[in-house]
Enzyme design. Structure first.
Site, PDB file in Angstrom:
ATOM      1  CG  HIS A 202      -1.684   1.282   1.399  1.00  0.00           C
ATOM      2  ND1 HIS A 202      -1.414   2.217   2.386  1.00  0.00           N
ATOM      3  CD2 HIS A 202      -2.724   1.782   0.690  1.00  0.00           C
ATOM      4  CE1 HIS A 202      -2.264   3.223   2.287  1.00  0.00           C
ATOM      5  NE2 HIS A 202      -3.062   2.987   1.269  1.00  0.00           N
ATOM      6  CB  SER A 203       0.842   4.277   0.373  1.00  0.00           C
ATOM      7  OG  SER A 203       1.134   5.641   0.278  1.00  0.00           O
ATOM      8  CE1 TYR A 204       9.363   3.753   1.346  1.00  0.00           C
ATOM      9  CE2 TYR A 204       8.400   2.466   3.137  1.00  0.00           C
ATOM     10  CZ  TYR A 204       9.512   2.893   2.430  1.00  0.00           C
ATOM     11  OH  TYR A 204      10.774   2.464   2.803  1.00  0.00           O
TER      12      TYR A 204
ATOM     13  CG  HIS B  72      -3.793   6.893   0.212  1.00  0.00           C
ATOM     14  ND1 HIS B  72      -3.405   6.257  -0.951  1.00  0.00           N
ATOM     15  CD2 HIS B  72      -2.699   6.887   1.030  1.00  0.00           C
ATOM     16  CE1 HIS B  72      -2.147   5.873  -0.850  1.00  0.00           C
ATOM     17  NE2 HIS B  72      -1.693   6.237   0.343  1.00  0.00           N
TER      18      HIS B  72
END
Length: 239
Positions: A76-78, A219
């Site tokens: 997820h994300s980073y 997000h």
């Protein structure tokens, strides 16, 4: 039964996957939710040594010590930076890669390269602690920064979010086994609102292959829409 390894994003920890992990386990799957060094319950280990390479090593080591293979590796994300590096270093253990509203880097890119304005905007609000530059400093309503709106979820996050070392975001990803890495099937579960900011060629290719899901939420979609995320992850396992 599938085996999932769910890698969190910046400022989070394995805790953020609790709702999704419960649903996946209830469906009969094996689930691991590692916390990267210096974050979450491992925040006491933060230091100048914590960078993207160390986080990649965290997950590679877990795959080895748990003897996991044919893993569905989710970032997820980073965490998209991390899982790409993990797949480069342990391609023989990865069956599928899933980018969960995540960074999609190529060799030589940092998270700052991939998501420049958003990531750069966090730096002025950071601080130096014991010589370590930290960003994503938690505050009571920080969950809203990640697109979370439910007050109970925001309160739950406020007790668990931790600062993140800036070094992780500016270190370029170094890939050395790209043929094996890019041969691994890739899937994308994204927020509808971020589609317009993504590589149109990448998203079009994923959609045409039936490897793209978009969920109309914030997000931190594993917190705001755990059922939809779980359903998509189960679809990945059976595709």
């Amino acid at each position: 039964m599938a085996t999932y390894v769910l890698v969190h994003g910046g400022g989070h920890g394995g805790w953020c996957y609790q709702p999704v992990a419960r649903l996946l386990r209830a469906a009969g799957h094996e689930v691991y939710t590692p916390t990267l060094t210096g974050l979450g319950e491992r925040a006491h280990l933060v230091g100048p040594h914590v960078d993207l390479d160390l986080h990649i090593h965290d997950v590679v080591a877990m795959l080895h010590h748990e003897n996991l293979r044919d893993v569905i590796l989710v970032g997820h994300s980073y965490g998209g930076m991390v899982i790409t590096g993990v797949a480069d270093r342990a391609a023989d253990r990865i069956g599928r890669l899933v980018y969960l509203d995540a960074a999609n880097p190529v060799n030589g890119q940092s998270l700052l390269d991939v998501a420049g304005p958003i990531i750069a905007a966090t730096r002025p609000m950071g601080k130096i602690v014991d010589g370590v530059e930290l960003v994503l400093i938690p505050f009571p309503e920080a969950g809203a920064f990640y697109g979370v709106t439910d007050p109970d979820d925001i309160a739950w996050m406020a007790d668990r979010l931790t600062p993140h070392p800036w070094r992780c975001f500016e270190q370029p990803l170094a890939l050395t086994n790209e043929d094996a890495l890019w041969a691994i099937p890739q899937y994308h579960i994204v927020c509808t609102s971020t589609l317009a900011t993504r590589d149109p060629e990448l998203t079009a290719k994923a959609r045409a292959a039936g490897r793209l899901w978009d969920i109309d939420t914030g997000h931190d979609l594993m917190i705001t829409e755990p059922r939809a995320v779980t359903d998509a992850l189960i679809d990945v396992a059976t595709s």
